[in-house]
Design a protein around this motif. Structure first.
Motif, short mmCIF file in Angstrom:
data_model
loop_
_atom_site.label_atom_id
_atom_site.label_comp_id
_atom_site.label_asym_id
_atom_site.label_seq_id
_atom_site.Cartn_x
_atom_site.Cartn_y
_atom_site.Cartn_z
N CYS A 1 0.85 -1.19 0.00
CA CYS A 1 0.00 0.00 0.00
C CYS A 1 0.89 1.25 0.00
CB CYS A 1 -0.93 0.01 1.21
SG CYS A 1 -0.05 -0.09 2.77
N SER A 2 0.31 2.37 -0.39
CA SER A 2 1.09 3.60 -0.46
C SER A 2 1.42 4.12 0.93
CB SER A 2 0.31 4.66 -1.25
OG SER A 2 -0.95 4.89 -0.65
N SER A 3 0.52 3.87 1.89
CA SER A 3 0.77 4.29 3.27
C SER A 3 1.63 3.25 3.97
CB SER A 3 -0.55 4.45 4.01
OG SER A 3 -0.32 4.70 5.37
N ALA A 4 2.43 3.70 4.92
CA ALA A 4 3.31 2.79 5.64
C ALA A 4 2.53 1.81 6.50
CB ALA A 4 4.29 3.58 6.50
N THR A 5 1.38 2.21 7.00
CA THR A 5 0.63 1.37 7.93
C THR A 5 -0.79 1.15 7.43
OG1 THR A 5 -0.05 3.30 9.23
CG2 THR A 5 1.98 2.19 9.90
N ALA B 1 3.44 -4.17 14.68
CA ALA B 1 2.00 -4.44 14.74
C ALA B 1 1.47 -4.31 16.15
CB ALA B 1 1.71 -5.84 14.20
N LEU B 2 0.32 -3.67 16.26
CA LEU B 2 -0.47 -3.66 17.49
C LEU B 2 -1.72 -4.48 17.23
CD1 LEU B 2 -0.33 0.12 18.54
CD2 LEU B 2 1.02 -1.78 19.46
N GLY C 1 -0.66 -1.58 11.87
CA GLY C 1 0.78 -1.42 11.85
C GLY C 1 1.35 -1.60 10.46
N GLN C 2 2.64 -1.87 10.39
CA GLN C 2 3.35 -2.06 9.13
C GLN C 2 3.81 -3.50 9.04
OE1 GLN C 2 6.41 0.88 7.57
NE2 GLN C 2 7.77 -0.81 8.16
N GLY C 3 3.41 -4.18 7.96
CA GLY C 3 3.71 -5.60 7.83
C GLY C 3 4.85 -5.91 6.90
N TYR C 4 5.65 -4.93 6.55
CA TYR C 4 6.75 -5.18 5.63
C TYR C 4 7.85 -4.16 5.88
CZ TYR C 4 5.15 -1.09 2.98
OH TYR C 4 4.80 0.17 2.60
N ASP C 5 8.99 -4.37 5.23
CA ASP C 5 10.13 -3.47 5.40
C ASP C 5 10.02 -2.33 4.40
OD1 ASP C 5 12.49 -2.22 5.84
OD2 ASP C 5 13.77 -3.83 5.06
N VAL D 1 8.13 7.47 12.16
CA VAL D 1 7.02 7.49 11.20
C VAL D 1 6.08 6.32 11.44
CG1 VAL D 1 6.42 7.21 8.76
CG2 VAL D 1 8.25 8.78 9.42
N VAL D 2 6.65 5.12 11.60
CA VAL D 2 5.82 3.93 11.77
C VAL D 2 5.04 3.98 13.08
CG1 VAL D 2 5.87 1.42 12.06
CG2 VAL D 2 7.29 2.51 10.31
N ILE D 3 5.68 4.35 14.15
CA ILE D 3 5.00 4.40 15.45
C ILE D 3 3.88 5.44 15.42
CG2 ILE D 3 5.26 4.97 17.89
CD1 ILE D 3 8.10 3.81 17.73
#
Length: 389
Positions: free
Chosen positions: A41-45, A345-346, A361-365, A373-375
Motif C-alpha cells: 500500500c502507499s501508506s506505511a501502515t 504491529a499492534l 501497523g506495518q507488515g513489511y520493510d 514514522v511507523v509508530i
C-alpha cells in the motif's frame, strides 16, 4: 499423585487466564494471516479489522473503552513500550503495562470457606507455583496467602489477609462415618467458564457413580455431575448441602476417544473424598481444622455465599470487564543506515470476549520509513480504529 494422561484437571483455559504467551502467539499468527493486507500500500501502515466478530462485540461502541492492558513482546530492544504507554494515556486510557511473560489474570478455579477466620480450601493445581491468590467471596474481593499446598494430594489451604464478612457462614462437612452410597444425589457448585458465563456461582446436579475413582483410587469418588474449567477446588455436596468431597478432575474425552477408537465419555468426573481433605487440613493448620464444622446441614440454597472464585496470584483486574481492551505489541527492528521496522504491529483484543478487534501497523520493510514514522502512523490508525477523534 501420578495422573493418567486420560485425565485432565479442571482448570481455566489459557485464554481465560489471558496468558501473555498465548496472546503473543495469537498476535503473531494474526500478523502473519493479515500480512498481505498490511503490505503493498502507499501508506506505511494499515488497519485490518476482524471480519468474524461475535454479535456481542459488534454491539460495542469502541469509544466506551476506558482501560487498556499493554502486553510487550518478549524483548523490547528499541524501548518502544514506554512511548506507547504514554501515548495511550494521552488518549485518555487507564494503562497497565505488563512485563514479558506476566499474565493479566492467573489460572482460575473455585474454593470454599472453612470457619470464620478466612481459611479457604481449593485444589493445588489451581494455584500452580503461586504463593498468593485473589479471592472473590460473596461479592467481596480479598487477597490471600497459601498456608500449605500439597501437589500429591492436589489440595491447598489459603488464608485471606482480611477477615471475611461475618455474615457468610462456612459450609459443613458430612461426618466421615457416613458412607458414600452409589446413586445418591450430589451437587457441584463453583465458577465454571467464568469469562463466558459470568461471576455468579453455578450449581449442577448429578449422581455418585462410584465410591472409588480412576482405576478404583480409594481417595476419590466418581460423579456424573457436569464440571467445566473453573470448577476445580469447589465442594462436592450431598442433598443437605454438606461437603463430601472436593472437585478435582475430569476424564479427557480426546484421549479416551483415541484409546477406544472414537467413543466419547459422558460425565465421568472425580472428586477427592472428604476424609482425605480433612486429613490434609489437619496437617496444614490446627486453627483451620478446629474451625471445621460437621453435620450442620444448611441446605443447598445457603452454599453459594461460602463458595469463592479463586485466581492464582494477585490480580490487578478490577471492576467492569466490558470496558477493557488488551493491546499486544510485536515488532522486528533492523539497522540499515538508520533504525527502522521490518514488522510493527499492534493487535487489539476485547478483554471481556477475548476477541480481536483489529490489527494495525506495518507488515513489511519500508525502506523509506523510520521508527518515528511507523509508530506515529500506527498510533493514528489505532485512534481511527477505536473511534477516537
Amino acid at each position: 499423585m501420578n495422573l493418567s494422561p486420560v485425565v485432565s484437571r479442571v482448570m481455566a483455559g489459557a485464554m481465560s487466564a489471558m496468558s501473555s504467551r498465548a496472546l503473543r502467539l495469537l498476535a503473531l499468527g494474526t500478523v502473519v494471516a493479515t500480512g498481505l493486507n498490511l503490505t503493498g500500500c502507499s501508506s506505511a501502515t494499515r488497519l485490518v479489522a476482524n471480519p468474524n466478530q461475535s454479535s456481542t462485540l459488534k454491539a460495542k461502541n469502541y469509544a466506551n473503552y476506558k482501560e487498556l492492558y499493554l502486553l510487550p513482546p518478549d524483548t523490547d530492544p528499541r524501548n518502544v513500550m514506554p512511548r506507547l504507554a504514554t501515548a495511550f494515556e494521552q488518549m485518555g486510557y487507564k494503562v497497565t503495562v505488563y512485563p514479558p511473560g506476566k499474565s493479566i489474570e492467573g489460572a482460575q478455579g473455585t474454593g470454599f470457606l472453612i470457619g470464620d477466620d478466612g481459611f479457604i480450601l481449593t485444589c493445588a493445581h489451581v494455584l500452580g507455583e503461586e504463593k498468593t491468590a485473589t479471592v472473590t467471596l460473596n461479592g467481596n474481593r480479598y487477597f490471600a496467602d497459601v498456608v500449605k499446598a500439597d501437589k500429591d494430594a492436589d489440595l491447598a489451604l489459603l488464608k485471606t489477609r482480611d477477615k471475611p464478612n461475618p455474615a457468610v457462614t462456612s459450609l459443613s462437612f458430612r461426618s466421615v462415618n457416613k458412607d458414600y452410597h452409589m446413586g445418591e444425589d450430589v451437587f457441584t457448585i463453583g465458577y465454571p467458564l467464568s469469562s463466558l458465563l459470568g461471576n455468579s456461582a453455578r450449581m449442577t446436579k448429578g449422581l455418585l457413580s462410584a465410591a472409588t475413582g480412576l482405576r478404583d483410587d480409594p481417595k476419590q469418588v466418581q460423579v456424573s455431575a457436569e464440571i467445566q474449567p473453573g470448577n476445580s477446588g469447589g465442594p462436592l455436596l450431598d442433598k443437605d448441602g454438606q461437603i463430601i468431597g472436593v472437585i478435582q478432575q475430569t476424564i479427557n474425552p480426546f484421549a479416551v476417544a483415541q484409546a477406544t477408537g472414537g467413543a466419547l465419555p459422558q460425565n465421568i468426573n472425580f472428586s477427592i473424598k472428604h476424609s482425605h481433605v480433612l486429613d490434609f487440613v489437619k496437617g496444614a493448620s490446627e486453627p483451620a481444622y478446629k474451625a471445621v464444622r460437621f453435620d450442620k446441614a444448611g441446605g443447598l440454597e445457603k452454599a453459594g455465599p461460602a463458595v469463592a472464585k479463586i485466581i492464582a496470584g494477585i490480580s490487578t483486574v478490577e471492576g467492569d470487564r466490558a470496558n477493557k481492551i488488551v493491546v499486544r505489541l510485536n515488532y522486528i527492528s533492523k539497522w540499515d543506515m538508520w533504525y527502522r521496522f521490518s514488522l510493527f504491529a499492534l493487535t487489539v483484543y476485547d478483554f471481556e470476549t477475548r476477541e480481536r478487534l483489529f490489527t494495525t501497523g506495518q507488515g513489511y520493510d519500508n525502506m523509506v520509513s523510520n521508527e518515528d514514522v511507523v509508530i506515529n502512523d500506527t498510533l493514528a490508525q489505532f485512534k481511527r480504529g477505536m473511534g477516537l477523534h
